[in-house]
Design an enzyme around this catalytic site. Sequence first.
Site, PDB file in Angstrom:
ATOM      1  N   LYS A 187     -34.004 -30.266  18.400  1.00  0.00           N
ATOM      2  CA  LYS A 187     -34.735 -31.151  17.484  1.00  0.00           C
ATOM      3  C   LYS A 187     -33.831 -32.134  16.741  1.00  0.00           C
ATOM      4  CE  LYS A 187     -38.930 -29.449  18.111  1.00  0.00           C
ATOM      5  NZ  LYS A 187     -40.027 -30.261  18.688  1.00  0.00           N
ATOM      6  N   GLU A 206     -43.984 -32.846  10.203  1.00  0.00           N
ATOM      7  CA  GLU A 206     -44.757 -31.631  10.425  1.00  0.00           C
ATOM      8  C   GLU A 206     -43.845 -30.635  11.141  1.00  0.00           C
ATOM      9  OE1 GLU A 206     -44.127 -32.730  14.317  1.00  0.00           O
ATOM     10  OE2 GLU A 206     -44.793 -34.097  12.743  1.00  0.00           O
ATOM     11  N   SER A 253     -33.780 -24.546  24.772  1.00  0.00           N
ATOM     12  CA  SER A 253     -34.053 -25.514  23.703  1.00  0.00           C
ATOM     13  C   SER A 253     -33.695 -25.039  22.313  1.00  0.00           C
ATOM     14  CB  SER A 253     -35.532 -25.916  23.734  1.00  0.00           C
ATOM     15  OG  SER A 253     -36.353 -24.765  23.605  1.00  0.00           O
TER      16      SER A 253
END
Length: 392
Positions: free
Chosen positions: A89, A111, A378
Site C-alpha cells: 500500500k 478508507e 502483498s
Amino acid sequence: MKTPDQHGHFGEFGGQFVPETLMAVLAQLQKEFSALKSDKRFQREFQFYLREYAGRPTNLYLADRLSRHLKRLKVYLKREDLLHTGAHKINNTLGQILVARRMGKTRIIAETGAGQHGVATATAAALFGLKCEVYMGTEDIERQALNVFRMKLLGAKVIPVASGSRTLKDAMNEAIRDWVTNVRDTFYIIGSVAGPHPYPLMVREFQSVIGKEARRQFIKKEGRLPDYLLACVGGGSNAMGLFHPFFNDRSVKIIGVEAAGHGLSSGQHSAALAAGSPGVLHGSKSMLLQNADGQVKIAHSVAAGLDYPGVGPEHSYYKQIGRAEYVSVNDREAIEGLKLLSRAEGIIPALESSHAIAYLSKLARRVKRRATVIVCLSGRGDKDVAAIRELI
C-alpha cells in the site's frame, strides 16, 4: 496494452459515476496526474521516496522448501511484505500524497479495511506533515486493532463507520461523503484500483512498480518470463500492480484469487468476478455483488482487505477479454495457506496474501509439467495473528 479512454472506460467498465460536485475535482486531478506522469522532477521525487523511504526494490525470493512441497511448481515470492508499513500500500500512498502536495491540498482522507492502506496513508501524511483522517468500519476496527493503534500513533484520526456491513464498502461510502463536502482543501487517497476515473489508472500506475521490478528480476534469475502470475484480488491493487507490466506477454498466464468466504454457494463471500454482475459502486462500473434489484450485497471474507463487494474495473475488463483467469479460495483454505507458508519458509503472510498462497496447491495439480510462478506476497501477517489465533 489497454489504457482507458478519456472518461476512464476499460471496455464497458470504469467511468465516472459521481455527484456533480466532484466532476470538476476529478477533471483537475486527471489533468494534474497526466502532467505529472511525464514530469521528470516528479518521477525522480517519487522514485526517491520509494527507494530511500519505503525500501524498494523488494526481493524476488525463490521459496525453495515451498516449491519442493508443491513438486510441480517453482515458486518465487515478490516480497511486498518487506516494505515500510508491511504491505504494498505504501507505493500508492506515497505517489498520491505527492500529487496532493502539488495540488496544494492540506488535508488527507482515506478508507481502509485491513488497515494497511490506512497505516500507509497515515505514514505518508506524517512524513509530509499533513492532517489525516481515516474511515474504517467498526467490524474491521475490532479485528484489526493493531493497525488502528498504529494509525493513531502516526497522528491520524480513525473515524468509526457503524452503518451497513461495518466494513470496507461502508468506510468508502463515508469517505466519499466527506470528500464531496470538503473538496477545496481535501485530497482523497483511494487505496485500490477502484473508484471513479482517474483513480483506477493512477493507483495502477503507482503500483506497477511491483510488476516492473518482478519482470526484470525474474529474467535475470531465470533468463525468461514466468509461466504464471498469482495474486489475491479484493479491489485488486496488488494484483494489477503485478499483472499490468506483463499484459502484452501472452505466454504468461495471469491468475487472480478472490475470497470465497464460507463458499460461493453460501452467498457469504467476496468473489465479485466469480459470482457478480455489472453494476456501479463508488464511482465506477465494474463487476459487483448485487441482488436482482441492484442493491449491493454484504460481502464476507476472513481477510478484511478482501471483504469488499466490488472489484477494480480493469480486472473486470481483464476477465471479459480473457487476459486473466479469476478463481476463489475460501476462509478455511486461506488459513491453511497462511500455515503452509509460515511453516515451509518462516514467512507469515497476511490473510489477504494467504489466499494466493493457498491456490498454489490447486495450481500444482493443474500444470502438466514443472512450471514457474511469481506470487505477489502483498503483506505480512502480523496484523492478523490476534484475529486468527482461535481459528488455527
